[in-house]
Design a protein around this motif. Structure first.
Motif, PDB file in Angstrom:
ATOM      1  N   GLY A  96       0.919  -1.363  -0.056  1.00 39.52           N
ATOM      2  CA  GLY A  96      -0.105   0.038   0.131  1.00 39.52           C
ATOM      3  C   GLY A  96       0.749   1.251  -0.009  1.00 39.52           C
ATOM      4  N   ALA A  97       1.870   1.335   0.693  1.00 36.00           N
ATOM      5  CA  ALA A  97       2.693   2.278   0.729  1.00 36.00           C
ATOM      6  C   ALA A  97       3.644   2.665  -0.594  1.00 36.00           C
ATOM      7  N   ALA A  98       3.783   1.677  -1.216  1.00 32.26           N
ATOM      8  CA  ALA A  98       4.481   1.702  -2.702  1.00 32.26           C
ATOM      9  C   ALA A  98       3.442   2.123  -3.602  1.00 32.26           C
ATOM     10  N   LEU A  99       2.178   1.787  -3.438  1.00 29.48           N
ATOM     11  CA  LEU A  99       1.048   2.309  -4.397  1.00 29.48           C
ATOM     12  C   LEU A  99       0.883   3.902  -3.972  1.00 29.48           C
ATOM     13  N   ALA A 100       0.931   4.299  -2.770  1.00 27.11           N
ATOM     14  CA  ALA A 100       0.560   5.692  -2.672  1.00 27.11           C
ATOM     15  C   ALA A 100       2.058   6.628  -2.918  1.00 27.11           C
ATOM     16  N   ALA A 101       3.036   5.904  -2.916  1.00 26.70           N
ATOM     17  CA  ALA A 101       4.272   6.494  -3.325  1.00 26.70           C
ATOM     18  C   ALA A 101       4.435   6.767  -5.053  1.00 26.70           C
ATOM     19  N   PHE A 102       3.731   5.707  -5.709  1.00 25.41           N
ATOM     20  CA  PHE A 102       3.653   5.663  -7.123  1.00 25.41           C
ATOM     21  C   PHE A 102       2.721   7.000  -7.397  1.00 25.41           C
ATOM     22  N   GLU A 103       1.333   6.893  -6.632  1.00 27.79           N
ATOM     23  CA  GLU A 103       0.603   8.156  -7.096  1.00 27.79           C
ATOM     24  C   GLU A 103       1.151   9.521  -6.636  1.00 27.79           C
ATOM     25  N   ALA A 104       1.762   9.615  -5.668  1.00 25.66           N
ATOM     26  CA  ALA A 104       2.358  10.957  -5.429  1.00 25.66           C
ATOM     27  C   ALA A 104       3.249  11.309  -6.663  1.00 25.66           C
ATOM     28  N   ALA A 105       4.081  10.377  -7.002  1.00 28.26           N
ATOM     29  CA  ALA A 105       5.277  10.616  -8.087  1.00 28.26           C
ATOM     30  C   ALA A 105       4.771  10.937  -9.250  1.00 28.26           C
ATOM     31  N   ILE A 106       3.520  10.275  -9.909  1.00 30.46           N
ATOM     32  CA  ILE A 106       3.184  10.758 -11.037  1.00 30.46           C
ATOM     33  C   ILE A 106       2.379  12.032 -11.346  1.00 30.46           C
ATOM     34  N   HIS A 107       1.947  12.733  -9.930  1.00 32.96           N
ATOM     35  CA  HIS A 107       1.319  13.882  -9.921  1.00 32.96           C
ATOM     36  C   HIS A 107       2.614  15.098  -9.765  1.00 32.96           C
ATOM     37  N   ALA A 108       3.983  14.317  -9.514  1.00 26.77           N
ATOM     38  CA  ALA A 108       4.715  15.371  -9.222  1.00 26.77           C
ATOM     39  C   ALA A 108       5.768  15.366 -10.389  1.00 26.77           C
ATOM     40  N   ASP A 109       5.102  14.899 -11.700  1.00 29.47           N
ATOM     41  CA  ASP A 109       5.958  15.010 -12.777  1.00 29.47           C
ATOM     42  C   ASP A 109       7.069  14.214 -12.864  1.00 29.47           C
ATOM     43  N   SER A 110       7.067  13.083 -12.311  1.00 24.29           N
ATOM     44  CA  SER A 110       8.067  12.048 -12.192  1.00 24.29           C
ATOM     45  C   SER A 110       7.581  10.804 -13.010  1.00 24.29           C
ATOM     46  N   VAL A 138       9.564   5.685 -11.498  1.00 24.00           N
ATOM     47  CA  VAL A 138      10.304   4.255 -11.725  1.00 24.00           C
ATOM     48  C   VAL A 138      10.601   3.662 -10.230  1.00 24.00           C
ATOM     49  N   PRO A 139      11.259   4.392  -9.268  1.00 22.05           N
ATOM     50  CA  PRO A 139      11.309   3.788  -7.937  1.00 22.05           C
ATOM     51  C   PRO A 139       9.982   3.255  -7.326  1.00 22.05           C
ATOM     52  N   SER A 140       9.224   3.876  -7.162  1.00 24.81           N
ATOM     53  CA  SER A 140       8.059   3.374  -6.495  1.00 24.81           C
ATOM     54  C   SER A 140       7.387   2.310  -7.471  1.00 24.81           C
ATOM     55  N   ASP A 141       7.325   2.285  -8.628  1.00 23.89           N
ATOM     56  CA  ASP A 141       6.870   1.297  -9.428  1.00 23.89           C
ATOM     57  C   ASP A 141       7.554  -0.161  -9.086  1.00 23.89           C
ATOM     58  N   ALA A 147       3.645   7.775 -24.988  1.00 24.56           N
ATOM     59  CA  ALA A 147       2.366   7.265 -24.914  1.00 24.56           C
ATOM     60  C   ALA A 147       1.492   8.043 -25.820  1.00 24.56           C
ATOM     61  N   PRO A 148       0.372   7.595 -26.545  1.00 26.70           N
ATOM     62  CA  PRO A 148      -0.357   8.323 -27.298  1.00 26.70           C
ATOM     63  C   PRO A 148      -1.214   9.270 -26.429  1.00 26.70           C
ATOM     64  N   GLU A 149      -1.625   8.587 -25.245  1.00 21.90           N
ATOM     65  CA  GLU A 149      -2.574   9.457 -24.281  1.00 21.90           C
ATOM     66  C   GLU A 149      -1.796  10.388 -23.347  1.00 21.90           C
ATOM     67  N   GLY A 150      -0.406  10.311 -23.459  1.00 24.10           N
ATOM     68  CA  GLY A 150       0.142  11.328 -22.792  1.00 24.10           C
ATOM     69  C   GLY A 150       0.791  10.701 -21.417  1.00 24.10           C
ATOM     70  N   ARG A 151       1.918  11.206 -21.002  1.00 26.60           N
ATOM     71  CA  ARG A 151       2.473  10.824 -19.674  1.00 26.60           C
ATOM     72  C   ARG A 151       1.561  10.301 -18.598  1.00 26.60           C
ATOM     73  N   LEU A 152       0.879  11.473 -18.150  1.00 29.02           N
ATOM     74  CA  LEU A 152       0.012  11.378 -16.853  1.00 29.02           C
ATOM     75  C   LEU A 152      -0.884  10.349 -17.090  1.00 29.02           C
ATOM     76  N   ALA A 153      -1.751  10.252 -18.298  1.00 31.56           N
ATOM     77  CA  ALA A 153      -2.742   9.091 -18.285  1.00 31.56           C
ATOM     78  C   ALA A 153      -2.208   7.823 -18.382  1.00 31.56           C
ATOM     79  N   TYR A 154      -0.751   7.683 -19.209  1.00 34.83           N
ATOM     80  CA  TYR A 154      -0.131   6.349 -19.301  1.00 34.83           C
ATOM     81  C   TYR A 154       0.028   6.015 -17.880  1.00 34.83           C
ATOM     82  N   LEU A 155       0.746   6.744 -17.037  1.00 36.53           N
ATOM     83  CA  LEU A 155       0.966   6.395 -15.691  1.00 36.53           C
ATOM     84  C   LEU A 155      -0.164   6.150 -14.786  1.00 36.53           C
ATOM     85  N   GLU A 156      -1.197   6.715 -14.946  1.00 33.38           N
ATOM     86  CA  GLU A 156      -2.392   6.585 -14.048  1.00 33.38           C
ATOM     87  C   GLU A 156      -3.095   5.117 -14.365  1.00 33.38           C
ATOM     88  N   ARG A 157      -2.957   4.807 -15.940  1.00 33.83           N
ATOM     89  CA  ARG A 157      -3.334   3.478 -15.965  1.00 33.83           C
ATOM     90  C   ARG A 157      -2.534   2.404 -15.414  1.00 33.83           C
TER      91      ARG A 157
END
Length: 254
Positions: A138-152, A155-158, A197-207
């Protein structure tokens, strides 16, 4: 002529080749080892006995023994003699290095390996996970979500999420393999999968994040089959995205 006498007393006559005596002696002694006439731990005949057997000089015998030593076939114990050693066990050859990720095809190949390994890891994690391992996921999931909204690239949290799934299996070999591979198993470390990614970085990482959440929920619910399927879907989706990118690149090149 060079007469080569076997340990059993038979005599094989070979033409004397001035520069070929040492290899012939090495070959004959190795044949004795392979044929069981000289076993690991056995002491080789003395230099004098070998000189008589092969009808060569002491220098030739010593050179032949030196070559056997270099090959790890014998060892000399000073003051005692030269003894046959057990055959060396072949060193492991499995290796995945950064240079093995030079192309899209290379990354796809690794994903195929991961699909088989990590799908089973997710299934085992669902069966064996405890509250601590679930919290780490769960902590790794939260870190991933925070990272993708911080223009990162996140990779580390993934990687950490996949590592926590491996640890939750309770089988250290899964985690050891993940540690060996490291973050380079994440395609984004080798290729611009998010940026292209065709949908863009943010949408790709959110998927990707939503796919991780599906794995997490199945592990949390102790649903082994759902966890296996969710991990397989996640990694297969990555593979298919790369295949489409590879096809596009090949089409553009032609």
């Amino acid at each position: 002529m060079l007469s080569v006498k076997t340990l059993g007393g038979a005599v094989a006559t070979q033409a004397r080749r001035p520069r070929g005596l040492v290899p012939e002696i090495v070959t004959a002694l190795e044949a004795d080892m392979q044929g069981g006439r000289l076993l690991p731990g056995d002491k080789l005949p003395t230099e004098s006995a070998l000189m008589a057997r092969f009808e060569v000089s002491r220098t030739v015998v010593r050179e032949a023994i030196s070559r056997l030593q270099a090959a790890g076939r014998v060892e000399t114990r000073h003051g005692i003699g030269t003894f046959v050693m057990a055959p060396r066990v072949a060193e492991p050859t499995f290796r995945i290095a950064p240079e093995d990720f030079a192309t899209v095809a290379d990354v796809i190949s690794l994903l195929e390996l991961r699909i088989s390994l990590e799908s089973e890891a997710a299934s085992l994690a669902a069966q064996r996970r405890d509250e601590a391992s679930l919290a780490s996921m769960g902590a790794a999931l939260a870190a991933f979500e925070a990272a993708i909204h911080a223009d990162s690239d996140a990779v580390p949290s993934d990687f950490q999420f996949h590592m926590e799934v491996a640890r939750a299996t309770g089988n250290r070999h899964f985690a050891d393999l993940m540690t060996y591979l490291g973050t380079m198993i994440i395609p984004r470390t080798r290729l611009k999968t998010a940026g292209d990614a065709p949908e863009g970085r943010l949408a790709y990482l959110e998927r990707v994040h939503h796919e991780h959440e599906s794995i997490y929920r199945a592990v949390r619910d102790r649903d082994a089959e759902a966890a296996r399927a969710a991990m397989r879907t996640h990694l297969a989706n990555s593979r298919e995205r790369l295949r489409r990118a590879q096809t596009s690149e090949n089409s553009a090149a032609h």
